[in-house]
Design an enzyme around this catalytic site. Structure first.
Site, short mmCIF file in Angstrom:
data_model
loop_
_atom_site.label_atom_id
_atom_site.label_comp_id
_atom_site.label_asym_id
_atom_site.label_seq_id
_atom_site.Cartn_x
_atom_site.Cartn_y
_atom_site.Cartn_z
N ASP A 59 3.89 -3.63 -2.30
CA ASP A 59 5.18 -3.87 -1.65
C ASP A 59 6.25 -3.88 -2.74
O ASP A 59 6.21 -4.72 -3.64
CB ASP A 59 5.14 -5.20 -0.90
CG ASP A 59 6.40 -5.42 -0.07
OD1 ASP A 59 7.26 -4.52 -0.03
OD2 ASP A 59 6.51 -6.52 0.52
N ASP B 25 8.70 1.30 1.74
CA ASP B 25 8.43 0.65 0.45
C ASP B 25 7.15 -0.18 0.45
O ASP B 25 6.97 -1.00 -0.43
CB ASP B 25 9.60 -0.22 0.03
CG ASP B 25 9.66 -1.51 0.82
OD1 ASP B 25 9.41 -1.46 2.04
OD2 ASP B 25 9.93 -2.56 0.21
N GLU B 26 6.29 0.02 1.43
CA GLU B 26 5.02 -0.71 1.34
C GLU B 26 3.89 0.09 1.96
O GLU B 26 4.11 0.91 2.87
CB GLU B 26 5.12 -2.09 1.97
CG GLU B 26 5.39 -2.10 3.45
CD GLU B 26 5.41 -3.52 4.01
OE1 GLU B 26 4.33 -4.03 4.32
OE2 GLU B 26 6.50 -4.10 4.11
MG LIG Z 1 9.42 -4.64 -0.03
#
Ligand SMILES: [Mg+2]
Length: 417
Positions: free
Chosen positions: A11, A115-116
């Site tokens: 993350d 973003d993860e």
């Molecule tokens: Mg994040």
């Protein structure tokens, strides 16, 4: 089989802000937010309108500025706040570079958002080291090559890995060794559980449950009264039990074959040979589609119509008949007890991924099975599905038979006798 499974949840930290700092390095170290929903402003003085904070830099967070906060409130808390408009196209471009790094460490990548992602690195450990080593490699590469900070959780399941990645942000690395899931989760508040929103946590609070340990120990009947039918699954996750596979988008979710018998099966040997035949059918379809399976499942329906399913994640994704069959037979052996008669049997493959061009990436043994299976697939296509029947005494014998047969076929795979 499952105890060896290693999953990373990666993350990125304050991702939208980090993306902005790539093109505004002069803002590094200042309280910065990316805000959306209002009018786009220029750096310095925005017009807040109805905008909310999408992401806040770690410099802004101690002042009480966090995502989902109305921008007007954020500016009241921090008058020197730098506000940038959301530019999702830029973040998506950066995200592609991030995912390219992920794919260097496993083909099994399940995106959660820009973003993860979850990475199943079970099959990558021979090549890159254990879960912790792979997590550090990814963090280092993201930092050095892309100048992006990230936090990683390493665990045996998606749920525990996700909770772990969130625990020591930014730049955190939390490893939960296999077998320690329950102890790791126990002291954490229930709100840390992915999917446990404010409604769930306040209902649990009313019956005196604030931590995952309390949730794990609670009476399941009481929990079901409080939360409804989802309670049992939530409780299992609080115990650290989450068999859910890492799912790669864009490919079929599963391939399966099952058959119902005109006369119920009661013999172990018959069950084994039907399991092997069904696994071969699944393998053929996997190979035809250019896929590998990370998870194998079986389904048994007994003559009293009770139906049992079992699944296992393999140490590495496979498509060879021998691997699918041995996993399926192990599962059948666990689900069946002598004396029970079976009216339906099924074998399935799940967690499917596109097969890399270089099978040697996984295992050189795979290449050999691959040659055997593709030669058999070709013969089945040419002469019909019953043209080739594998030996039934043991898998090893059937493999030897296949190798002999291959030799007779010659290197080009054409029948020479
Ligand atoms: Mg994040």
């Amino acid at each position: 089989m499952d105890s060896d499974r290693t999953i990373l949840h990666v993350d990125l930290d304050a991702f939208f802000v980090s993306c902005e700092l790539l093109r505004h390095p002069e803002l590094t170290g200042r309280p910065v937010v990316v805000a959306g929903g209002g009018e786009p402003g220029s750096i310095g003085r925005p017009s807040p309108g109805r905008a909310v904070v999408s992401a806040a830099s770690y410099e802004a967070r101690p002042l009480g500025v966090h995502s989902a906060l109305p921008l007007a409130r954020a500016l009241a808390l921090c008058p020197e706040l730098v506000v940038l408009p959301v530019d999702i196209r830029h973040y998506a471009e950066v995200s592609e570079q991030v995912f390219a790094v992920f794919h260097d460490y496993s083909p099994l990548v399940e995106p959660g958002s820009l973003d993860e992602a979850y990475l199943d690195v079970t099959g990558s450990k021979l090549l890159h080291g254990n879960g912790e080593a792979i997590a550090r490699l990814i963090q280092t590469r993201l930092e050095r090559e892309l100048k992006l900070p990230a936090s990683v959780g390493v665990a045996s399941s998606k749920t525990v890995a996700k909770i772990a990645s969130d625990l020591r942000k930014p730049k955190g690395l939390v490893v939960v060794p296999s077998g320690h899931e329950r102890g790791f989760l126990a002291p954490l508040p229930v709100a840390r559980m992915p999917g446990a929103g404010p409604k769930t946590t306040s209902r649990l609070h009313l019956v005196g449950i604030d931590t995952m340990g309390q949730l794990a120990r609670a009476d399941t009947g009481l929990l079901t009264e409080v939360l409804g039918p989802s309670a049992a699954a939530l409780q299992r996750r609080a115990l650290g039990e989450d068999p859910g596979p890492v799912r790669v988008p864009g490919v079929a979710r599963s391939i399966s074959r099952e058959e119902t018998y005109p006369v119920d099966i009661s013999l172990r040997s018959e069950l084994e040979s039907r399991t092997r035949a069904l696994a071969a059918g699944v393998g053929q379809r996997l190979r035809a589609a250019g896929l590998l399976a990370a998870t194998v499942s079986v389904k048994l329906r007994f003559s009293d119509f009770e139906t049992i399913s079992r699944q296992a994640t393999l140490p590495r994704p496979v498509c060879a008949d021998v691997d699918l069959a041995s996993a399926a037979q192990e599962l059948v052996a666990r689900a069946w007890t002598p004396g029970r008669t079976v009216r339906l049997l099924g074998v399935g493959a799940d967690g499917l991924i596109a097969r890399p061009a270089q099978m040697a990436l996984f295992d050189s043994g795979e290449v050999r099975h691959e040659l055997v299976d593709s030669a058999l697939d070709e013969l089945r296509v040419r002469f019909g599905p019953t043209a080739i029947i594998r030996g039934t005494d043991s898998l090893q014998e059937s493999l030897d038979w296949n190798r002999d047969h291959l030799r007779r076929l010659g290197p080009a795979g054409k029948a020479s006798n």
